[in-house]
Design a protein around this motif. Structure first.
Motif, mmCIF file in Angstrom:
data_model
loop_
_atom_site.group_PDB
_atom_site.id
_atom_site.type_symbol
_atom_site.label_atom_id
_atom_site.label_comp_id
_atom_site.label_asym_id
_atom_site.label_seq_id
_atom_site.Cartn_x
_atom_site.Cartn_y
_atom_site.Cartn_z
ATOM 1 N N ARG A 1 0.834 -1.189 0.000
ATOM 2 C CA ARG A 1 0.000 0.000 0.000
ATOM 3 C C ARG A 1 0.874 1.246 0.000
ATOM 4 N N GLN A 2 0.538 2.226 -0.827
ATOM 5 C CA GLN A 2 1.286 3.472 -0.907
ATOM 6 C C GLN A 2 0.772 4.451 0.144
ATOM 7 N N PRO B 1 4.242 9.791 -1.613
ATOM 8 C CA PRO B 1 4.393 8.483 -2.249
ATOM 9 C C PRO B 1 5.858 8.070 -2.352
ATOM 10 N N ARG B 2 6.074 6.780 -2.325
ATOM 11 C CA ARG B 2 7.432 6.234 -2.473
ATOM 12 C C ARG B 2 7.613 5.804 -3.915
ATOM 13 N N PHE B 3 8.736 6.188 -4.497
ATOM 14 C CA PHE B 3 9.068 5.777 -5.851
ATOM 15 C C PHE B 3 10.394 5.035 -5.799
#
Length: 97
Positions: free
Chosen positions: A23-24, A29-31
């Motif tokens: 889940r983001q 947000p994680r990239f």
């Protein structure tokens, strides 16, 4: 918490394995630069040109004509919408008087 529900038409088969997806976070947000899943692979890189860049279909001059034609058609459609919206605004503004 997710509830384990049993459905009458569920035969237990897995259609898509979603076990590797996390889940983001909502705000930041994680990239990641590389996908850590082992079953995920990028498309192989080739030296072939895309189909629209090959010289057999369109040369540079024809491609320029094609792009200008598309832009002209797009601007024509956008101008029709702009005029229609302006007429609607004009009608609405005169209804109040």
């Amino acid at each position: 918490m997710a509830k384990n529900r049993q459905y009458d038409d569920d035969d237990g088969r897995t259609v898509a394995d979603m076990s590797g997806i996390e889940r983001q976070p909502l705000l930041i947000p994680r990239f990641s630069k590389k996908n850590k899943r082992a079953d995920f692979s990028e498309a192989p890189e080739t030296d072939e040109k895309p189909e629209w860049e090959s010289s057999e279909i369109l040369n540079k001059k024809e491609r320029g004509y094609f792009i200008s034609g598309v832009l002209t058609a797009t601007l024509g459609i956008a101008s029709v919408f702009a005029v229609a919206i302006a007429i609607v605004i004009l009608i609405i503004s005169h209804m109040g008087h």
